[in-house]
Design an enzyme around this catalytic site. Structure first.
Site, PDB file in Angstrom:
ATOM      1  N   CYS A  71       0.842  -1.193   0.000  1.00  0.00           N
ATOM      2  CA  CYS A  71       0.000   0.000   0.000  1.00  0.00           C
ATOM      3  C   CYS A  71       0.885   1.256   0.000  1.00  0.00           C
ATOM      4  CB  CYS A  71      -0.921   0.010   1.222  1.00  0.00           C
ATOM      5  SG  CYS A  71      -2.090   1.406   1.201  1.00  0.00           S
TER       6      CYS A  71
ATOM      7  N   ASP B  45       0.382   3.757   1.712  1.00  0.00           N
ATOM      8  CA  ASP B  45       0.312   4.330   3.060  1.00  0.00           C
ATOM      9  C   ASP B  45       1.715   4.606   3.624  1.00  0.00           C
ATOM     10  OD1 ASP B  45       0.083   4.403   6.040  1.00  0.00           O
ATOM     11  OD2 ASP B  45      -2.032   3.997   5.612  1.00  0.00           O
TER      12      ASP B  45
ATOM     13  N   ARG C 188       2.792   4.760   6.471  1.00  0.00           N
ATOM     14  CA  ARG C 188       3.189   4.025   7.687  1.00  0.00           C
ATOM     15  C   ARG C 188       3.718   2.632   7.381  1.00  0.00           C
ATOM     16  NH1 ARG C 188      -2.579   4.589  10.310  1.00  0.00           N
ATOM     17  NH2 ARG C 188      -2.977   4.023   8.145  1.00  0.00           N
TER      18      ARG C 188
ATOM     19  N   HIS D   6      -2.251  -3.924   4.976  1.00  0.00           N
ATOM     20  CA  HIS D   6      -2.142  -3.508   6.388  1.00  0.00           C
ATOM     21  C   HIS D   6      -3.536  -3.268   6.950  1.00  0.00           C
ATOM     22  CE1 HIS D   6      -2.855   0.941   5.795  1.00  0.00           C
ATOM     23  NE2 HIS D   6      -2.638   0.555   4.549  1.00  0.00           N
TER      24      HIS D   6
ATOM     25  N   CYS E 271      -6.383   0.019   6.556  1.00  0.00           N
ATOM     26  CA  CYS E 271      -6.098   0.583   5.230  1.00  0.00           C
ATOM     27  C   CYS E 271      -7.233   1.538   4.810  1.00  0.00           C
ATOM     28  CB  CYS E 271      -5.948  -0.539   4.217  1.00  0.00           C
ATOM     29  SG  CYS E 271      -5.538   0.060   2.566  1.00  0.00           S
TER      30      CYS E 271
HETATM   31 CO    CO Z   1      -3.557   1.178   2.851  1.00  0.00          CO
END
Ligand code: CO
Length: 216
Positions: free
Chosen positions: A53, A55, A57, A109, A112
């Site tokens: 992803c 993302d 993090r 994750h 998400c």
């Molecule tokens: Co995500």
């Protein structure tokens, strides 16, 4: 060592601070491993392809504790492998055929944003076209998801199912099939990361479950 401590530069332009941070990082890498960048310059030989992803993090190399040069990375919103996404397929093809990678990791994750959006009504934005791929998964596994009372647990389960479906997409892609027909071994792994504890979980059981559930 003093260079272990991040230097806080409050009165500096944040972008300039990034460039300064890069110089510190490069110096530190070279000091710890002399010749490191020279060896990377020669060629890249990553052993793993990471599909994850976007993302912030969930940085690929960092959470599996690997330095530059070890992981070939493709990231998008909600770690999707869409059959017609030439970007992802191009990465897969290059990774397997040119770089010779034999282990592909699809990593999702919990929490998400793409998965959360798929459980809410569409806002009819461009991104909803992309999220629609996750809505399709939610629709396909609706009985299982509706049987989960807790919205949080339902969300977590859809995050897992999403990874498992993308593993199957990689596994059944013509690129991977062609590699196998040519005698190569390609392994596709499904993992999920929990931002709350920093740990990865292996989703092999979920992948097996959905293979049993999906029609051939
Ligand atoms: Co995500």
């Amino acid at each position: 060592m003093a260079d272990e401590d991040p230097i806080i530069e409050t009165d500096r332009d944040p972008i300039e601070a990034l460039l300064a941070g890069n110089r510190r990082w490069a110096a530190r890498m070279e000091r710890r491993n002399p010749g490191f960048f020279e060896s990377l310059r020669a060629q890249q030989r990553p052993k793993y392809l990471w599909i994850g992803c976007a993302d912030s993090r969930v940085p690929a190399n960092e959470i599996i504790d690997l330095p530059p040069g070890e992981v070939f990375v493709h990231r998008n919103v909600a770690n999707l492998v869409v059959h017609s996404d030439i970007n992802c397929l191009g990465v897969l093809d290059f990774g397997l055929r040119v770089l010779g990678i034999r282990d592909v990791i699809v990593c999702g994750h919990y929490g998400c944003g793409g998965v959360t959006a798929a459980l809410r009504p569409s806002e009819n934005r461009i991104v909803d076209h992309w999220i629609r791929h996750i809505r399709d998964i939610a629709k396909f596994y609706r009985p299982e998801l509706e049987a989960i009372d807790s919205p949080d647990e339902r969300n977590r389960r859809l995050c897992e199912l999403n990874v498992a479906v993308q593993v199957v997409h990689v596994d059944e892609s013509p690129v991977v099939q062609a590699c196998r027909e040519a005698g190569g071994t390609v392994r596709v792994h499904g993992w999920i990361y929990d931002v709350a504890d920093g740990l990865l979980r292996d989703l092999t059981p979920t992948v097996s479950d959905i293979r049993a559930y999906e029609p051939a």
